[in-house]
Design a protein around this motif. Structure first.
Motif, PDB file in Angstrom:
ATOM      1  N   LEU A  60       0.819  -1.213   0.000  1.00 20.79           N
ATOM      2  CA  LEU A  60       0.000   0.000   0.000  1.00 20.79           C
ATOM      3  C   LEU A  60       0.853   1.264   0.000  1.00 20.79           C
ATOM      4  O   LEU A  60       0.520   2.250  -0.661  1.00 20.79           O
ATOM      5  CB  LEU A  60      -0.934  -0.002   1.213  1.00 20.79           C
ATOM      6  N   VAL A  61       1.968   1.240   0.713  1.00 24.05           N
ATOM      7  CA  VAL A  61       2.838   2.417   0.763  1.00 24.05           C
ATOM      8  C   VAL A  61       3.796   2.486  -0.413  1.00 24.05           C
ATOM      9  O   VAL A  61       4.625   3.392  -0.483  1.00 24.05           O
ATOM     10  CB  VAL A  61       3.621   2.493   2.093  1.00 24.05           C
ATOM     11  N   GLY A  62       3.703   1.543  -1.350  1.00 24.63           N
ATOM     12  CA  GLY A  62       4.525   1.606  -2.555  1.00 24.63           C
ATOM     13  C   GLY A  62       5.812   0.821  -2.470  1.00 24.63           C
ATOM     14  O   GLY A  62       6.770   1.129  -3.187  1.00 24.63           O
ATOM     15  N   GLY A  63       5.854  -0.185  -1.637  1.00 25.73           N
ATOM     16  CA  GLY A  63       7.065  -0.982  -1.488  1.00 25.73           C
ATOM     17  C   GLY A  63       7.419  -1.747  -2.753  1.00 25.73           C
ATOM     18  O   GLY A  63       8.596  -1.897  -3.088  1.00 25.73           O
ATOM     19  N   GLY A  64       6.416  -2.229  -3.465  1.00 29.72           N
ATOM     20  CA  GLY A  64       6.676  -2.958  -4.704  1.00 29.72           C
ATOM     21  C   GLY A  64       7.301  -2.067  -5.767  1.00 29.72           C
ATOM     22  O   GLY A  64       8.229  -2.469  -6.475  1.00 29.72           O
ATOM     23  N   GLN A  65       6.789  -0.847  -5.878  1.00 33.49           N
ATOM     24  CA  GLN A  65       7.355   0.107  -6.830  1.00 33.49           C
ATOM     25  C   GLN A  65       8.769   0.509  -6.421  1.00 33.49           C
ATOM     26  O   GLN A  65       9.645   0.680  -7.280  1.00 33.49           O
ATOM     27  CB  GLN A  65       6.476   1.334  -6.938  1.00 33.49           C
ATOM     28  N   ALA A  66       8.993   0.638  -5.127  1.00 35.92           N
ATOM     29  CA  ALA A  66      10.334   0.997  -4.652  1.00 35.92           C
ATOM     30  C   ALA A  66      11.343  -0.094  -4.994  1.00 35.92           C
ATOM     31  O   ALA A  66      12.457   0.204  -5.431  1.00 35.92           O
ATOM     32  CB  ALA A  66      10.309   1.244  -3.150  1.00 35.92           C
ATOM     33  N   ILE A  70      14.628   0.289  -7.444  1.00 28.64           N
ATOM     34  CA  ILE A  70      15.980  -0.038  -6.992  1.00 28.64           C
ATOM     35  C   ILE A  70      16.636  -1.050  -7.932  1.00 28.64           C
ATOM     36  O   ILE A  70      17.795  -0.883  -8.344  1.00 28.64           O
ATOM     37  CB  ILE A  70      15.951  -0.563  -5.538  1.00 28.64           C
ATOM     38  N   VAL A  71      15.904  -2.097  -8.306  1.00 29.39           N
ATOM     39  CA  VAL A  71      16.467  -3.094  -9.227  1.00 29.39           C
ATOM     40  C   VAL A  71      16.711  -2.460 -10.601  1.00 29.39           C
ATOM     41  O   VAL A  71      17.738  -2.702 -11.243  1.00 29.39           O
ATOM     42  CB  VAL A  71      15.544  -4.323  -9.328  1.00 29.39           C
ATOM     43  N   GLY A  72      15.789  -1.614 -11.071  1.00 31.66           N
ATOM     44  CA  GLY A  72      15.977  -0.935 -12.361  1.00 31.66           C
ATOM     45  C   GLY A  72      17.172  -0.004 -12.353  1.00 31.66           C
ATOM     46  O   GLY A  72      17.893   0.105 -13.348  1.00 31.66           O
TER      47      GLY A  72
END
Length: 95
Positions: A60-66, A70-72
């Motif tokens: 919900l806080v955007g951990g997946g996008q973060a 980082i990997v990108g």
């Protein structure tokens, strides 16, 4: 001296350097791509082992996008590093 032999004698050192630079770049980028994909899969499997409520808050806080950013960034940095080292091997970059 034949024209083809003369042109080949002029181009063989440059052609060798180009193929060497491309070969090193392809091998290292392919290897690092495998490492980054394995790292990403381990991160995802580690996240799925979290309790459902914690995982929902993390996503919900955007951990997946973060994690994707980082990997990108790591993959982009690797690509830029290989481009600069390939031009250095080819002799284009004087620094």
């Amino acid at each position: 001296m034949k024209l083809g032999t003369w042109l080949l004698s002029l181009m063989s050192p440059a052609l060798g350097r180009i193929l060497t630079a491309l070969g090193f770049s392809v091998v290292s980028i392919t290897g690092m791509d495998a490492i980054f994909s394995q790292l990403k899969s381990q991160l995802v499997s580690g996240l799925y082992s979290l309790p459902a409520d914690v995982l929902n808050v993390f996503l919900l806080v955007g951990g997946g996008q973060a994690l994707g950013i980082i990997v990108g960034a790591g993959v982009t940095r690797l690509a830029l590093w290989k481009i600069s080292s390939a031009t250095r091997i080819l002799g284009v970059n004087p620094s």
